[in-house]
Scaffold this motif. Structure first.
Motif, PDB file in Angstrom:
ATOM      1  N   GLU A 185       0.826  -1.211   0.000  1.00 60.24           N
ATOM      2  CA  GLU A 185       0.000   0.000   0.000  1.00 60.24           C
ATOM      3  C   GLU A 185       0.860   1.262   0.000  1.00 60.24           C
ATOM      4  O   GLU A 185       0.629   2.184  -0.793  1.00 60.24           O
ATOM      5  CB  GLU A 185      -0.915   0.008   1.213  1.00 60.24           C
ATOM      6  CG  GLU A 185      -1.820   1.229   1.287  1.00 60.24           C
ATOM      7  CD  GLU A 185      -2.675   1.250   2.534  1.00 60.24           C
ATOM      8  OE1 GLU A 185      -3.905   1.176   2.403  1.00 60.24           O
ATOM      9  OE2 GLU A 185      -2.115   1.322   3.642  1.00 60.24           O
ATOM     10  N   GLN A 231       2.538   1.795  -3.356  1.00 62.96           N
ATOM     11  CA  GLN A 231       1.624   2.362  -4.344  1.00 62.96           C
ATOM     12  C   GLN A 231       1.504   3.868  -4.177  1.00 62.96           C
ATOM     13  O   GLN A 231       1.402   4.608  -5.162  1.00 62.96           O
ATOM     14  CB  GLN A 231       0.247   1.694  -4.207  1.00 62.96           C
ATOM     15  CG  GLN A 231       0.220   0.235  -4.621  1.00 62.96           C
ATOM     16  CD  GLN A 231      -1.085  -0.441  -4.243  1.00 62.96           C
ATOM     17  OE1 GLN A 231      -1.815   0.026  -3.372  1.00 62.96           O
ATOM     18  NE2 GLN A 231      -1.386  -1.557  -4.891  1.00 62.96           N
ATOM     19  N   GLU A 232       1.521   4.328  -2.945  1.00 58.38           N
ATOM     20  CA  GLU A 232       1.410   5.766  -2.693  1.00 58.38           C
ATOM     21  C   GLU A 232       2.654   6.496  -3.179  1.00 58.38           C
ATOM     22  O   GLU A 232       2.563   7.574  -3.772  1.00 58.38           O
ATOM     23  CB  GLU A 232       1.194   6.007  -1.197  1.00 58.38           C
ATOM     24  CG  GLU A 232      -0.159   5.524  -0.707  1.00 58.38           C
ATOM     25  CD  GLU A 232      -0.293   5.594   0.805  1.00 58.38           C
ATOM     26  OE1 GLU A 232       0.709   5.960   1.466  1.00 58.38           O
ATOM     27  OE2 GLU A 232      -1.379   5.266   1.329  1.00 58.38           O
ATOM     28  N   GLY A 288       0.925   4.714  -8.280  1.00 64.72           N
ATOM     29  CA  GLY A 288       0.444   3.700  -9.197  1.00 64.72           C
ATOM     30  C   GLY A 288       1.089   2.361  -8.897  1.00 64.72           C
ATOM     31  O   GLY A 288       1.630   2.149  -7.810  1.00 64.72           O
ATOM     32  N   PRO A 289       1.040   1.450  -9.862  1.00 63.98           N
ATOM     33  CA  PRO A 289       1.564   0.097  -9.646  1.00 63.98           C
ATOM     34  C   PRO A 289       3.074   0.040  -9.791  1.00 63.98           C
ATOM     35  O   PRO A 289       3.690   0.924 -10.386  1.00 63.98           O
ATOM     36  CB  PRO A 289       0.886  -0.703 -10.765  1.00 63.98           C
ATOM     37  CG  PRO A 289       0.746   0.297 -11.880  1.00 63.98           C
ATOM     38  CD  PRO A 289       0.448   1.622 -11.200  1.00 63.98           C
ATOM     39  N   ALA A 296       5.545  -6.545  -9.889  1.00 63.57           N
ATOM     40  CA  ALA A 296       4.134  -6.854  -9.639  1.00 63.57           C
ATOM     41  C   ALA A 296       3.891  -8.359  -9.724  1.00 63.57           C
ATOM     42  O   ALA A 296       3.217  -8.955  -8.864  1.00 63.57           O
ATOM     43  CB  ALA A 296       3.247  -6.115 -10.645  1.00 63.57           C
ATOM     44  N   PRO A 302      -3.317  -4.956   0.724  1.00 65.03           N
ATOM     45  CA  PRO A 302      -2.005  -4.356   0.456  1.00 65.03           C
ATOM     46  C   PRO A 302      -1.248  -3.896   1.697  1.00 65.03           C
ATOM     47  O   PRO A 302      -0.033  -4.037   1.759  1.00 65.03           O
ATOM     48  CB  PRO A 302      -2.350  -3.166  -0.456  1.00 65.03           C
ATOM     49  CG  PRO A 302      -3.595  -3.596  -1.167  1.00 65.03           C
ATOM     50  CD  PRO A 302      -4.366  -4.384  -0.159  1.00 65.03           C
ATOM     51  N   SER A 315      -5.444  -4.943  -7.037  1.00 65.32           N
ATOM     52  CA  SER A 315      -4.808  -3.760  -6.468  1.00 65.32           C
ATOM     53  C   SER A 315      -3.325  -3.697  -6.829  1.00 65.32           C
ATOM     54  O   SER A 315      -2.788  -2.626  -7.140  1.00 65.32           O
ATOM     55  CB  SER A 315      -4.972  -3.762  -4.945  1.00 65.32           C
ATOM     56  OG  SER A 315      -4.386  -2.605  -4.378  1.00 65.32           O
ATOM     57  N   ILE A 316      -2.641  -4.834  -6.829  1.00 57.52           N
ATOM     58  CA  ILE A 316      -1.201  -4.859  -7.148  1.00 57.52           C
ATOM     59  C   ILE A 316      -0.958  -4.394  -8.577  1.00 57.52           C
ATOM     60  O   ILE A 316      -0.061  -3.590  -8.838  1.00 57.52           O
ATOM     61  CB  ILE A 316      -0.627  -6.272  -6.928  1.00 57.52           C
ATOM     62  CG1 ILE A 316      -0.520  -6.580  -5.419  1.00 57.52           C
ATOM     63  CG2 ILE A 316       0.754  -6.407  -7.582  1.00 57.52           C
ATOM     64  CD1 ILE A 316      -0.087  -7.998  -5.115  1.00 57.52           C
ATOM     65  N   GLY A 322      -2.400  -0.616  -8.940  1.00 56.44           N
ATOM     66  CA  GLY A 322      -1.875   0.389  -8.032  1.00 56.44           C
ATOM     67  C   GLY A 322      -2.956   1.191  -7.337  1.00 56.44           C
ATOM     68  O   GLY A 322      -2.689   2.269  -6.814  1.00 56.44           O
ATOM     69  N   LYS A 323      -4.167   0.663  -7.301  1.00 54.74           N
ATOM     70  CA  LYS A 323      -5.290   1.432  -6.765  1.00 54.74           C
ATOM     71  C   LYS A 323      -6.050   0.654  -5.701  1.00 54.74           C
ATOM     72  O   LYS A 323      -5.902  -0.557  -5.561  1.00 54.74           O
ATOM     73  CB  LYS A 323      -6.239   1.815  -7.900  1.00 54.74           C
ATOM     74  CG  LYS A 323      -5.604   2.758  -8.914  1.00 54.74           C
ATOM     75  CD  LYS A 323      -6.640   3.316  -9.876  1.00 54.74           C
ATOM     76  CE  LYS A 323      -7.107   2.271 -10.862  1.00 54.74           C
ATOM     77  NZ  LYS A 323      -7.972   2.849 -11.907  1.00 54.74           N
ATOM     78  N   ARG A 355      -5.637   8.009  -8.056  1.00 61.08           N
ATOM     79  CA  ARG A 355      -5.714   6.572  -7.878  1.00 61.08           C
ATOM     80  C   ARG A 355      -7.158   6.083  -7.916  1.00 61.08           C
ATOM     81  O   ARG A 355      -7.420   4.913  -8.078  1.00 61.08           O
ATOM     82  CB  ARG A 355      -5.063   6.171  -6.558  1.00 61.08           C
ATOM     83  CG  ARG A 355      -3.591   6.470  -6.512  1.00 61.08           C
ATOM     84  CD  ARG A 355      -2.972   6.089  -5.213  1.00 61.08           C
ATOM     85  NE  ARG A 355      -2.991   4.651  -5.042  1.00 61.08           N
ATOM     86  CZ  ARG A 355      -3.123   4.043  -3.871  1.00 61.08           C
ATOM     87  NH1 ARG A 355      -3.296   4.751  -2.799  1.00 61.08           N
ATOM     88  NH2 ARG A 355      -3.127   2.732  -3.787  1.00 61.08           N
TER      89      ARG A 355
END
Length: 464
Positions: free
Chosen positions: A110, A113-114, A118-119, A125, A151, A220-221, A224-225, A345
């Protein structure tokens, strides 16, 4: 209900062994600190539950420590012992208990991603997807249900390998009684990652719970969201049993090798029928096959992400942006924009750029070379030779540059370079095995790759 610590092999850690406390996170469970263990010479993480009492460790946290101690595995966060003492901010004599765990410097999927907005690059990944499947397969083989896979509970080691964490909700699946319900969900867990059957008040968690959560985690992975960013828990509880899932149409249009297979696995994992979800031993075989298509490029991907994380603010880099190495030849070349804001995101996936692929023969190579037209190949060769000592010390993206040299680096040499522990050793081997013996043509190509990735450094050393 609380439980005093029984006598067992799990070690106790007291204040006498600890120094340099730093608060690094908090949540509904309590607080997490990074602390230096003086005897071990290592940083550890100490998780102290917010219990409202000062003496024994709560049953749920004690259970978490015991489970983590029992399920020692390379993709599961290690527990070192139980803390008893007075952490910073507590009143003198107010003893508290906590869990002493390995410290994960790079946070979680998580937080990554921030930072990246994004991913991660595709190779990373796919590796994360595989390592999480491996960790969960181990837990299920030990008859444990994690019950909060998401995440923020996939932590990242120094080399960005996955570590499953937060076992506060774990249950033994053969007797999965939801004895401690949390606000996040009736059966524990986090709403957006809970399967439709878990919203039934009589539901008792079994392995299929985690498999569903893994499907949402995969989404999510690779995007990236966060799933359903604008939905309330009440809306999630209403819509998930009706068949709503995160959008996958745009993922299915991407021409990334192995992505189609991963999306198919993702959809099977979040199937409404628990009996149709594949067990983790099957997921593991599929993710291993997908990751194998990108395995050689993992060193470049990790190097690039670590460069980004090591940058002053963790959210930009002056020398290079993160991109995806070694995609299939037909992959589209979209650029990755590190300037995407966090609010984006929640936008549809096609409105947020994915990391861009970079082949071992960059299609823009001639464009870059034209920008260096003031230097002949002989001048580039001399630049490389004259500055090699400095380059060995400064260059960190060694594997990325080796990738961009393409067929000038044979596969065996590439793999040998990747095994070196330090960037300096990687750079020395690249010079000895490739540049020194390759002559003017190879050194000129190296200069061009260097200029693409380290233009400020090249200019500081007198290049054009």
């Amino acid at each position: 209900m609380e439980m005093a610590l029984p006598s067992r092999k799990t070690r106790l850690v007291s204040d006498e062994s600890l120094e340099d406390w730093e608060h690094v996170g908090s949540g509904g469970f309590g607080d997490v600190y990074r602390v230096r263990h003086k005897d071990w010479g290592e940083d550890v993480a100490i998780k102290i539950p917010r219990t409202g009492v000062c003496t024994p460790l709560p049953l749920s946290s004690y259970k978490e420590a015991m489970l983590m101690d029992t399920v020692s595995f390379k993709f599961v966060l290690r527990v070192y012992g139980i803390y008893q003492g007075c952490p910073p901010g507590s009143r003198p004599g107010e003893n508290q208990c906590g869990i002493v765990m390995e410290y994960m410097r790079w946070g979680s999927v998580e937080s990554l991603q921030e930072v990246l907005s994004g991913p991660p690059p595709w190779p990373l990944a796919f590796r994360l997807a595989h390592q999480v499947a491996a960790g969960m397969n181990f837990l299920h083989a030990e008859k444990l249900v994690h019950q909060d896979l998401k995440p923020s509970n996939v932590l990242l080691s120094e080399s960005l390998d996955a570590r499953l964490a937060d076992f506060g909700l774990s249950r033994v699946s053969t007797s999965a009684v939801a004895s401690s319900r949390e606000k996040t969900g009736e059966a524990g867990g986090t709403y957006k990652y809970m399967p439709p059957e878990a919203f039934n008040a009589s539901y008792q968690p079994v392995r299929a719970f985690d498999i569903y959560s893994y499907g949402i985690l995969l989404w999510s992975i690779v995007t990236g969201k966060e799933p359903y960013p604008a939905a309330t828990n009440c809306l999630v509880e209403l819509k998930i049993p009706l068949g709503d899932r995160p959008p996958s149409e745009d993922l299915e249009k991407m021409e990334v090798e192995g992505l189609k297979e991963l999306v198919d696995l993702m959809k099977r994992c979040w199937d409404a029928n628990p009996d149709k979800r594949p067990p983790f031993n099957k997921c593991l075989k599929e993710t291993e096959q997908v990751f194998s298509k990108h395995k050689r490029a993992i060193h470049v991907a990790v190097d690039q992400v670590l460069e980004r994380l090591d940058s002053p603010n963790g959210n930009h880099h002056s020398e290079t942006s993160i991109s995806n190495p070694r995609p299939p030849p037909q992959a589209p070349g979209r650029s990755f924009s590190p300037a995407v804001s966090g609010s984006e995101r929640s936008m549809p996936i096609d409105e947020v750029d994915m990391p861009s692929p970079v082949t071992r023969h960059p299609p823009t190579q001639d464009v870059f070379r034209s920008s260096a037209k003031h230097m002949t190949d002989e001048e580039k060769e001399k630049f490389v030779d004259d500055n090699m000592a400095t380059l060995i010390q400064k260059i960190k993206l060694v594997m990325k540059i080796a990738e961009e040299l393409g067929n000038m680096v044979n596969p065996e040499t590439y793999d040998n370079i990747a095994t070196k522990e330090t960037k300096q050793d990687q750079m020395r081997l690249l010079y000895r095995s490739v540049l020194h013996s390759g002559g003017k043509k190879v050194k000129a190509a190296f200069y061009d790759a260097l200029k693409r990735n380290y233009q400020p450094l090249v200019e500081d050393l007198g290049g054009f």
